[in-house]
Design an enzyme around this catalytic site. Structure first.
Site, PDB file in Angstrom:
ATOM      1  N   ASN A   9       0.995  -0.950  -0.094  1.00 33.13           N
ATOM      2  CA  ASN A   9       0.193  -0.119  -0.024  1.00 33.13           C
ATOM      3  C   ASN A   9       0.892   1.293   0.181  1.00 33.13           C
ATOM      4  OD1 ASN A   9      -1.858   2.158   0.428  1.00 33.13           O
ATOM      5  ND2 ASN A   9      -2.310   1.425   2.684  1.00 33.13           N
ATOM      6  N   LYS A  11      -0.032   4.323  -0.336  1.00 30.16           N
ATOM      7  CA  LYS A  11      -0.515   5.583   0.532  1.00 30.16           C
ATOM      8  C   LYS A  11      -0.143   6.641  -0.651  1.00 30.16           C
ATOM      9  CE  LYS A  11      -0.045   3.221   4.704  1.00 30.16           C
ATOM     10  NZ  LYS A  11      -0.137   3.396   6.249  1.00 30.16           N
ATOM     11  N   HIS A  96      -9.362   0.684   5.186  1.00 32.35           N
ATOM     12  CA  HIS A  96      -7.937   0.861   5.823  1.00 32.35           C
ATOM     13  C   HIS A  96      -8.158   1.861   7.028  1.00 32.35           C
ATOM     14  CE1 HIS A  96      -3.873   2.042   6.647  1.00 32.35           C
ATOM     15  NE2 HIS A  96      -3.757   1.114   5.977  1.00 32.35           N
ATOM     16  N   GLU A  98      -6.767   4.101   8.082  1.00 32.34           N
ATOM     17  CA  GLU A  98      -6.425   5.468   7.624  1.00 32.34           C
ATOM     18  C   GLU A  98      -8.014   6.046   7.139  1.00 32.34           C
ATOM     19  OE1 GLU A  98      -2.905   5.340   5.760  1.00 32.34           O
ATOM     20  OE2 GLU A  98      -1.928   4.649   7.709  1.00 32.34           O
ATOM     21  N   GLU A 168      -5.091  -5.476  10.688  1.00 36.30           N
ATOM     22  CA  GLU A 168      -4.143  -4.478  10.808  1.00 36.30           C
ATOM     23  C   GLU A 168      -4.123  -3.920  11.923  1.00 36.30           C
ATOM     24  OE1 GLU A 168      -2.039  -3.023   6.992  1.00 36.30           O
ATOM     25  OE2 GLU A 168      -3.776  -1.728   7.340  1.00 36.30           O
ATOM     26  N   GLY A 174       2.671   1.806  10.713  1.00 40.67           N
ATOM     27  CA  GLY A 174       3.486   2.925  10.676  1.00 40.67           C
ATOM     28  C   GLY A 174       4.410   3.350  11.987  1.00 40.67           C
ATOM     29  N   SER A 214       3.751  -2.716  10.172  1.00 40.99           N
ATOM     30  CA  SER A 214       5.193  -2.501  10.272  1.00 40.99           C
ATOM     31  C   SER A 214       5.694  -3.972   9.860  1.00 40.99           C
ATOM     32  CB  SER A 214       5.453  -1.964  11.791  1.00 40.99           C
ATOM     33  OG  SER A 214       5.282  -0.934  12.033  1.00 40.99           O
TER      34      SER A 214
HETATM   35  C1  PEP Z   1      -0.385  -0.205   6.283  1.00 42.88           C
HETATM   36  O1  PEP Z   1      -0.494   1.005   6.209  1.00 42.88           O
HETATM   37  O2  PEP Z   1      -1.412  -0.783   5.705  1.00 42.88           O
HETATM   38  C2  PEP Z   1       0.481  -0.699   6.828  1.00 42.88           C
HETATM   39  C3  PEP Z   1       0.658  -1.831   7.329  1.00 42.88           C
HETATM   40  O3  PEP Z   1       1.787   0.156   7.247  1.00 42.88           O
HETATM   41  P1  PEP Z   1       2.955  -0.108   7.516  1.00 42.88           P
HETATM   42  O4  PEP Z   1       3.646  -1.292   6.986  1.00 42.88           O
HETATM   43  O5  PEP Z   1       3.995   0.902   7.322  1.00 42.88           O
HETATM   44  O6  PEP Z   1       2.972   0.025   9.386  1.00 42.88           O
END
Ligand code: PEP
Length: 251
Positions: A9, A11, A96, A98, A168, A174, A214
């Site tokens: 992703n 973003k 997601h 976000e 998630e 992040g 992460s």
């Molecule tokens: C995400 O935004 O779906 C995500 C998992 O980000 P990150 O890997 O940076 O934690």
């Protein structure tokens, strides 16, 4: 046996020159190995056209990061399923954290989006996950149960079997904090058991459940070796060809 699915992703990152550089780097790195996982990149809308051309003939598949609830018309700034299909997308991320956090998307909205995606012949990557506060209050399993039931409401088993669910944990996105393999496996087991309860064991066993939060080159193997972790939804580490490739290799 579920095929592992690794999705990146992007973003709101990468303009056109950066898109070209990243995809070319990824193609070169992946051409040097036998890729056993399904590999998806989800660039921003502005990069989908160029990405479609660049990934032609490679193992990389294209996804989008969100989609409109509507088919067409006066919805300024929105992009429909049909538009995403015509630019070569096969997958669309819905729900997601976000989007839930900054755009107040509810399970009902995410459910409607997942239905739109499936009706359009594409596959949704449906995101669920608890906040830190919810984990600390010991209500993770309840939160996941509510989210999975809400997001899958009214979907027939055949559609659920094709869909991807991404676990998630919001506190791991992040932040550099990853769920331990035990925490992640437990959450995946809960999600699969909710699907078993809603449908059947047969349906639940077909659903790919990705972990996201992460994921990096150095923790991917451990997470992906868990029996109920069928792939990864990767944020930060998908923005560099070498780190994304290392996760794909781990899968
Ligand atoms: C995400 O935004 O779906 C995500 C998992 O980000 P990150 O890997 O940076 O934690």
């Amino acid at each position: 046996m579920r095929t592992k699915i690794i999705a990146g992703n992007w973003k709101m990152n990468n303009d056109i020159p950066q898109t070209i550089e990243l995809i070319n780097g990824l193609k070169t790195a992946l051409a040097a190995q036998t890729v056993k996982a399904t590999v998806i990149i989800c660039p921003p809308y502005t990069s989908l056209g160029v990405a479609q051309q660049l990934i032609a003939g490679s193992v990389i598949k294209l996804g989008a990061q969100d989609v409109s609830l509507y088919d067409s018309g006066a919805y300024t700034g929105e992009i429909s399923v049909a538009m995403l299909k015509s630019v070569g997308c096969s997958y669309i991320i819905v729900g997601h954290s976000e989007r839930r956090q900054y755009h107040h998307e509810s399970n009902e909205v995410i459910n409607q989006k997942a239905k739109k995606v499936l009706a359009g012949g594409l596959l949704p990557i449906i995101c669920v996950g608890e906040t830190l506060d919810e984990r600390e209050k010991n209500i993770t399993n309840d939160v996941l149960t509510t989210q999975v039931k809400g997001c899958l409401a009214g979907l027939p088993a055949a559609d659920v079997e094709k869909s991807i669910v991404a676990y998630e944990p919001v506190w791991a996105i992040g932040t550099g904090k990853t769920a331990s393999k035990e925490q992640a496996e437990e959450a995946h087991r809960v999600i699969r058991s909710v699907i078993t309860g809603l449908y059947s064991n047969e349906t639940a066993e077909k659903v790919v459940i990705q972990y996201g939060g992460s994921v990096k080159a150095d923790n991917a193997k451990e997470l992906l070796s868990q029996p109920n972790i069928d792939g990864a939804l990767v944020g930060g580490a998908c923005l560099k060809a070498d780190s994304f490739t290392a996760i794909i290799t781990a899968a």
